[in-house]
Scaffold this active site. Structure first.
Site, PDB file in Angstrom:
ATOM      1  N   GLY A 188       0.198  28.616   9.802  1.00  0.00           N
ATOM      2  CA  GLY A 188      -0.796  27.557   9.983  1.00  0.00           C
ATOM      3  C   GLY A 188      -1.647  27.842  11.207  1.00  0.00           C
ATOM      4  O   GLY A 188      -2.877  27.680  11.191  1.00  0.00           O
TER       5      GLY A 188
ATOM      6  N   ASP B 245      10.607  31.527  10.795  1.00  0.00           N
ATOM      7  CA  ASP B 245      10.663  31.781   9.346  1.00  0.00           C
ATOM      8  C   ASP B 245      10.399  33.249   8.980  1.00  0.00           C
ATOM      9  O   ASP B 245      10.779  33.693   7.890  1.00  0.00           O
ATOM     10  CB  ASP B 245       9.610  30.931   8.611  1.00  0.00           C
ATOM     11  CG  ASP B 245       9.832  29.445   8.778  1.00  0.00           C
ATOM     12  OD1 ASP B 245      10.946  29.055   9.151  1.00  0.00           O
ATOM     13  OD2 ASP B 245       8.879  28.687   8.536  1.00  0.00           O
TER      14      ASP B 245
ATOM     15  N   ARG C 138      38.299  26.263   1.429  1.00  0.00           N
ATOM     16  CA  ARG C 138      37.187  25.416   1.000  1.00  0.00           C
ATOM     17  C   ARG C 138      35.907  26.218   0.724  1.00  0.00           C
ATOM     18  O   ARG C 138      35.735  27.327   1.237  1.00  0.00           O
ATOM     19  CB  ARG C 138      36.852  24.422   2.115  1.00  0.00           C
ATOM     20  CG  ARG C 138      37.646  23.167   2.044  1.00  0.00           C
ATOM     21  CD  ARG C 138      37.312  22.271   3.219  1.00  0.00           C
ATOM     22  NE  ARG C 138      38.075  21.041   3.126  1.00  0.00           N
ATOM     23  CZ  ARG C 138      38.367  20.270   4.151  1.00  0.00           C
ATOM     24  NH1 ARG C 138      37.961  20.598   5.363  1.00  0.00           N
ATOM     25  NH2 ARG C 138      39.064  19.168   3.977  1.00  0.00           N
TER      26      ARG C 138
HETATM   27  O1  F6P Z   1       7.986  26.782  10.242  1.00  0.00           O
HETATM   28  C1  F6P Z   1       9.115  26.649  11.013  1.00  0.00           C
HETATM   29  C2  F6P Z   1      10.032  25.576  10.496  1.00  0.00           C
HETATM   30  O2  F6P Z   1      11.117  25.520  11.392  1.00  0.00           O
HETATM   31  C3  F6P Z   1      10.498  25.697   9.058  1.00  0.00           C
HETATM   32  O3  F6P Z   1      11.543  26.605   8.846  1.00  0.00           O
HETATM   33  C4  F6P Z   1      10.936  24.291   8.764  1.00  0.00           C
HETATM   34  O4  F6P Z   1      10.960  24.085   7.360  1.00  0.00           O
HETATM   35  C5  F6P Z   1       9.892  23.479   9.501  1.00  0.00           C
HETATM   36  O5  F6P Z   1       9.396  24.334  10.527  1.00  0.00           O
HETATM   37  C6  F6P Z   1      10.343  22.217  10.152  1.00  0.00           C
HETATM   38  O6  F6P Z   1       9.191  21.517  10.523  1.00  0.00           O
HETATM   39  P1  F6P Z   1       9.021  20.636  11.843  1.00  0.00           P
HETATM   40  O7  F6P Z   1       8.784  21.534  12.976  1.00  0.00           O
HETATM   41  O8  F6P Z   1       7.809  19.833  11.551  1.00  0.00           O
HETATM   42  O9  F6P Z   1      10.258  19.839  12.002  1.00  0.00           O
END
Ligand code: F6P
Length: 323
Positions: free
Chosen positions: A104, A127, A162
């Site tokens: 982004g 990510d 488990r």
């Molecule tokens: O993009 C990074 C990340 O940590 C993703 O893995 C996760 O899905 C998301 O951001 C969580 O979003 P936020 O920072 O808005 O809690």
């Protein structure tokens, strides 16, 4: 170029501070002034920009998060906000910007670059889904946190015979799940690219017990269709026919917190330094990343118009190793 600014944007990632520190000290060392933008693109729109000295970045190398602050800004997607940001920078005679962030954020970088402002991106996201970098700042730390967690869960799983499910970050890209599934020894890995339906997961786990395993582990990406919630619901609804329980741990934001690993500190330092040199050489419009074991430069246009693809060979390897 006499003045540049640095901004950390989007989800924080361990190592962002090391990148800001390197950019600040390399910039000042090269004889220019360096500014920090607070709260990501929000601070850029609101003109929350402060000078950075070499002392301002003391003691941040080992800290997770970002001391500049960060944000996810919907407003910055508009032309109006982008023009405002450029105006704020130019009014301070800042003629170069380094954007440390993920997908982004680099869309924002590209938008500013297209409007004629010199921008360089630095690949940073746990990510690891950013085109133009084999590995991004924060990914290695997140992986190590996940591996430590899977190791810990395995000892209690084994003691009780488990099955456990661990949900990890990654959103639309299953890198963290796949790599931690391999390095942590999971029986099943579920990612947005390689979905596994809950009934198949139950079969796989049963088969693992039948092959003599004392416990079984599933690693799932938070952005998968069959995420922790879906799989847990299936196990609850079909508990009797499945015949064993599935315990769920959602690791969540702990994966993004805490000190960066040595790898992330070094990666962030090298990328932050390279970003300043790129700007000073008059080469805006690029992402600084890490490809083939070295610093690499990819046009922001390519970064925003390509999607990283998960390695199918690694996925197949994960299946074989689960035996
Ligand atoms: O993009 C990074 C990340 O940590 C993703 O893995 C996760 O899905 C998301 O951001 C969580 O979003 P936020 O920072 O808005 O809690």
């Amino acid at each position: 170029m006499r003045r540049i600014a640095v901004v950390t944007s989007g989800g924080d990632a361990p190592g962002m501070n090391a990148a800001v520190r390197a950019a600040t000290r390399v910039g000042i060392g090269a004889g220019i002034e360096v500014f920090g933008v607070r709260r990501g693109y929000v601070g850029l729109i609101e003109n929350d920009i402060v000078p950075l000295t070499v002392r301002d970045v003391s003691g941040v190398l080992q800290l997770g998060g970002t001391f500049l602050g960060t944000a996810r800004s919907e407003e910055f997607k508009t032309d109006k906000a982008q023009h405002k940001a450029i105006e704020n920078l130019q009014r301070r005679s800042i003629h170069g910007l380094i954007v440390i962030g993920g997908n982004g954020s680099q869309m924002g970088s590209y938008a500013l670059w297209e409007k004629g402002f010199p921008v360089v991106g630095v690949a940073s996201t746990v990510d690891n889904d950013l085109y133009g970098s084999d590995i991004s700042i924060g990914t290695d730390t997140a992986l190590n946190i996940i591996i430590e967690s899977t190791d810990r869960i395995k000892t209690t799983a084994e003691s009780h015979t488990r099955a456990f499910l661990i949900e990890v970050m990654g959103r639309h890209y299953g890198y963290l799940a796949l790599i931690s599934g391999i390095a942590g020894g999971a029986e099943v890995v579920v990612t947005p690219e390689f979905e596994v339906d809950p009934a198949t997961i139950a079969d796989e786990l049963r088969s693992a017990y039948e092959r003599g395993k004392k416990y079984a582990l599933v690693v799932v990406t938070d952005g998968a269709k069959n995420n922790a919630e879906e799989i847990a619901r299936y196990f609850k609804d079909h508990g009797e026919e499945i015949g064993f329980e599935l315990r769920v741990t959602i690791l969540g934001h702990v994966q993004r917190g805490g000190p960066p690993t040595a790898f992330d500190r070094l990666l962030a330092t090298r990328l932050g330094a390279a970003a300043v040199n790129l700007l000073l050489d008059g080469n805006g419009g690029k992402l600084v990343g890490w490809i083939g074991g070295q610093v690499a430069y990819t046009s922001l246009e390519d970064v925003v118009s390509n999607t990283k693809v998960l390695d199918v060979n690694l996925w197949q390897l994960a299946q074989i190793l689960a035996e």
